[in-house]
Design a protein around this motif. Structure first.
Motif, PDB file in Angstrom:
ATOM      1  N   GLY A  47      15.345  68.563 -16.112  1.00  0.00           N
ATOM      2  CA  GLY A  47      16.108  69.667 -15.773  1.00  0.00           C
ATOM      3  C   GLY A  47      15.453  70.549 -14.604  1.00  0.00           C
ATOM      4  O   GLY A  47      15.941  70.939 -13.866  1.00  0.00           O
ATOM      5  N   LEU A  48      14.186  70.833 -14.822  1.00  0.00           N
ATOM      6  CA  LEU A  48      13.551  71.645 -14.159  1.00  0.00           C
ATOM      7  C   LEU A  48      13.305  71.008 -12.708  1.00  0.00           C
ATOM      8  O   LEU A  48      13.475  71.701 -11.495  1.00  0.00           O
ATOM      9  N   TYR A  49      12.905  69.568 -12.647  1.00  0.00           N
ATOM     10  CA  TYR A  49      12.762  68.999 -11.367  1.00  0.00           C
ATOM     11  C   TYR A  49      14.336  68.805 -10.563  1.00  0.00           C
ATOM     12  O   TYR A  49      14.399  69.078  -9.769  1.00  0.00           O
ATOM     13  N   GLY A  50      15.284  68.532 -11.435  1.00  0.00           N
ATOM     14  CA  GLY A  50      16.560  68.400 -10.919  1.00  0.00           C
ATOM     15  C   GLY A  50      17.012  69.733 -10.546  1.00  0.00           C
ATOM     16  O   GLY A  50      18.071  69.635  -9.592  1.00  0.00           O
ATOM     17  N   ALA A 425       7.860  69.358 -14.343  1.00  0.00           N
ATOM     18  CA  ALA A 425       7.966  70.864 -14.579  1.00  0.00           C
ATOM     19  C   ALA A 425       7.289  71.550 -13.463  1.00  0.00           C
ATOM     20  O   ALA A 425       7.671  72.731 -12.998  1.00  0.00           O
ATOM     21  N   ALA A 426       6.122  70.920 -12.926  1.00  0.00           N
ATOM     22  CA  ALA A 426       5.186  71.471 -11.978  1.00  0.00           C
ATOM     23  C   ALA A 426       5.920  71.684 -10.567  1.00  0.00           C
ATOM     24  O   ALA A 426       5.605  72.536  -9.730  1.00  0.00           O
ATOM     25  N   MET A 427       7.287  71.061 -10.375  1.00  0.00           N
ATOM     26  CA  MET A 427       7.932  71.071  -9.181  1.00  0.00           C
ATOM     27  C   MET A 427       8.568  72.600  -9.191  1.00  0.00           C
ATOM     28  O   MET A 427       8.788  73.106  -7.903  1.00  0.00           O
ATOM     29  N   THR A 428       8.776  73.120 -10.285  1.00  0.00           N
ATOM     30  CA  THR A 428       9.404  74.685 -10.333  1.00  0.00           C
ATOM     31  C   THR A 428       8.558  75.624 -10.868  1.00  0.00           C
ATOM     32  O   THR A 428       8.756  76.902 -10.681  1.00  0.00           O
ATOM     33  N   ASN A 429       7.762  75.236 -11.841  1.00  0.00           N
ATOM     34  CA  ASN A 429       6.943  76.278 -12.859  1.00  0.00           C
ATOM     35  C   ASN A 429       5.520  76.248 -12.671  1.00  0.00           C
ATOM     36  O   ASN A 429       5.043  75.222 -12.383  1.00  0.00           O
ATOM     37  N   THR A 430       4.834  77.504 -12.983  1.00  0.00           N
ATOM     38  CA  THR A 430       3.592  77.402 -12.707  1.00  0.00           C
ATOM     39  C   THR A 430       2.756  76.802 -14.023  1.00  0.00           C
ATOM     40  O   THR A 430       3.400  76.564 -14.937  1.00  0.00           O
ATOM     41  N   ALA A 431       1.619  76.744 -13.830  1.00  0.00           N
ATOM     42  CA  ALA A 431       0.607  75.984 -14.947  1.00  0.00           C
ATOM     43  C   ALA A 431       0.854  76.866 -16.068  1.00  0.00           C
ATOM     44  O   ALA A 431       0.966  76.205 -17.157  1.00  0.00           O
ATOM     45  N   GLU A 432       0.850  78.226 -15.952  1.00  0.00           N
ATOM     46  CA  GLU A 432       0.770  79.040 -17.408  1.00  0.00           C
ATOM     47  C   GLU A 432       2.077  78.874 -17.938  1.00  0.00           C
ATOM     48  O   GLU A 432       2.130  78.972 -19.181  1.00  0.00           O
TER      49      GLU A 432
END
Length: 463
Positions: A47-50, A425-432
């Motif tokens: 979902g985060l990538y999409g 998830a790295a497409m949209t969100n930080t590593a933290e």
């Protein structure tokens, strides 16, 4: 009649709902709960990538333009909206890159429907992490059983869009703690929202396939909201006269699939974690041909032709030679075969719009022949493949694969599933943020609310 109590109308569907409503995490095998957590991570990653794909952006923009208000998260955005609208957007995003999970034999993608519905509901109603997981398990079970109950007669229908509203309704109902009667009413409402045709396989308008999952998720959440307020619907809308199974499944419907073997195993533990960003029918082809290329050091320029043996359904639905948009490419066996023999078939970028005119891939796709293989036809609904790659030097390389990696026959490990989540998830969100999501999911059944998960998803969105 609509004014009768569900208890007075015992049916296979009512027995299924009654059983799923009774689920308690502490009474389930620990591996079932563990698998539910993995499903949640897989769905969130997809979902985060999409969410940053064109269809994900459009759906989110439309909802924000409506000024929807509520407590539910839209993936890759910071501002919450109403639960049903979040389910619409997140379901569309999750189904948007063809990496969301499948229940083999049921022809459904539960993660793209059940997870958005259950999460949005849990956020809206302040439900605990335990209720979210229970809703997820119940929703997966429902969608798998309804998909199998429809049978093979649903030709031309996208079963995810048909079975999805019912799965989403059960997931949402369990997550918010609705009564048996309320969930039965919600299922009745959801059955009248069953929809989704496979016209997208014909080469254009492919964004609509993504929205089949989003609309199904939204329909289930809305059905529960209506039922909670007293809205009624036929109690036998699933397996009664003119019900969903009869209308979509006809004489091939298998209503016994709704309640047969309840509690003997759970769909959430028998799910296909997709490794390749394309239709599941194509995964054995992608895996087998890529492995053959690596094993033999095949130079793509030295390939004369490719011949692939598959089932008749795949030939009818997945035979597009020159796809002009991403959805068509992800459904094309010739295109996917060419990607596997020339590029990295695990990388979604090779199905993106700017990759569809890749001259190397397109030229090879035109030299791919599909034929009905008797063994693969007999194995259906297993998606096996047999392939021959003919080279300019006269050699013919052969390969066969019956089950792709990620299927229950060759499952992904938990380590692989978590790595897939991190990558997407790295497409949209930080590593933290990614670390916080992983930690929240790991202890989800102990959380009094899903707020830590919601906060991690929203606060860590990249600018």
């Amino acid at each position: 009649m609509n004014d009768m109590s569900p208890a007075a109308v015992p049916t296979r569907s009512s027995r299924m709902v009654e059983f799923l409503l009774s689920l308690r995490l502490d009474a389930l095998p620990p591996d079932v709960v563990r698998q539910a957590r993995i499903r949640l991570l897989d769905g969130l990653g997809c979902g985060l990538y999409g969410a940053v794909m064109p269809w994900g952006r459009i759906a989110a923009d439309v909802v924000y333009e409506e000024r929807s208000s509520g407590a539910a998260t839209i993936y890759a955005r910071r501002d919450p909206v109403a639960a049903a609208r979040a389910a619409l957007v997140n379901g569309t995003a999750t189904h948007g890159i063809e990496l969301d999970d499948i229940v083999p034999g049921a022809h459904v993608h539960p993660g793209a429907v059940v997870i958005p519905a259950a999460l949005a509901t849990a956020e809206q109603h302040g439900a605990s992490g335990e209720r979210l997981l229970a809703g997820l398990i119940a929703g997966y079970e429902t969608m798998a059983r309804v998909g199998r109950a429809i049978g093979e007669a649903g030709w031309g229908f996208h079963i995810t869009g048909v079975a999805g509203p019912v799965g989403a309704a059960v997931a949402s109902g369990v997550a918010q703690g609705l009564s048996f009667e309320e969930i039965m009413r919600a299922v009745g409402i959801a059955c009248s929202n069953a929809a989704g045709i496979k016209s997208f396989t014909q080469g254009s308008g492919g964004m609509i396939k993504r929205m089949h999952a989003g609309r199904a998720a939204e329909s289930g959440v809305l059905a529960c909201a209506l039922a909670r307020k007293g809205f009624t619907a036929p109690l036998a809308a699933l397996d009664g006269r003119f019900g969903l199974l009869e209308v979509f499944g006809g004489d091939q419907a298998r209503p016994q699939a709704l309640d047969h073997g309840l509690g003997e195993g759970y769909a959430v533990s028998r799910v296909w974690t997709k490794v390749y960003p394309c239709c599941g029918v194509l995964h054995t082809t992608a895996q087998a041909l890529h492995a053959l290329r690596v094993a033999h050091g095949v130079d793509p320029s030295a390939i004369r032709s490719v011949r692939i043996g598959t089932n008749k359904r795949a030939i009818a639905l997945n035979g597009e030679i020159a796809p002009k948009e991403t959805m068509a490419a992800q459904y094309s066996m010739p295109f996917t075969a060419a990607v596997a023999l020339t590029r990295d078939p695990k990388d979604p970028r090779f199905y993106a719009a700017d990759a569809l005119n890749d001259p190397v891939v397109c030229d090879l796709a035109r030299r791919v022949e599909l034929y009905a293989d008797p063994e693969m036809e007999a194995l259906y609904p297993r998606y096996g493949t047999r392939a021959e790659v003919r080279l300019d030097d006269g050699r013919t390389l052969e390969t066969k694969l019956l089950d792709a990696h990620g299927t229950p026959a060759d499952p992904c490990s938990e380590v692989e599933a978590k790595e897939k989540f991190r990558c997407l998830a790295a497409m949209t969100n930080t590593a933290e943020s990614i670390g916080q999501v992983l930690a929240a999911v790991e202890r989800l059944d102990k959380l009094q609310s899903v707020a830590p998960l919601s906060n991690a998803l929203r606060a860590g969105v990249r600018d």
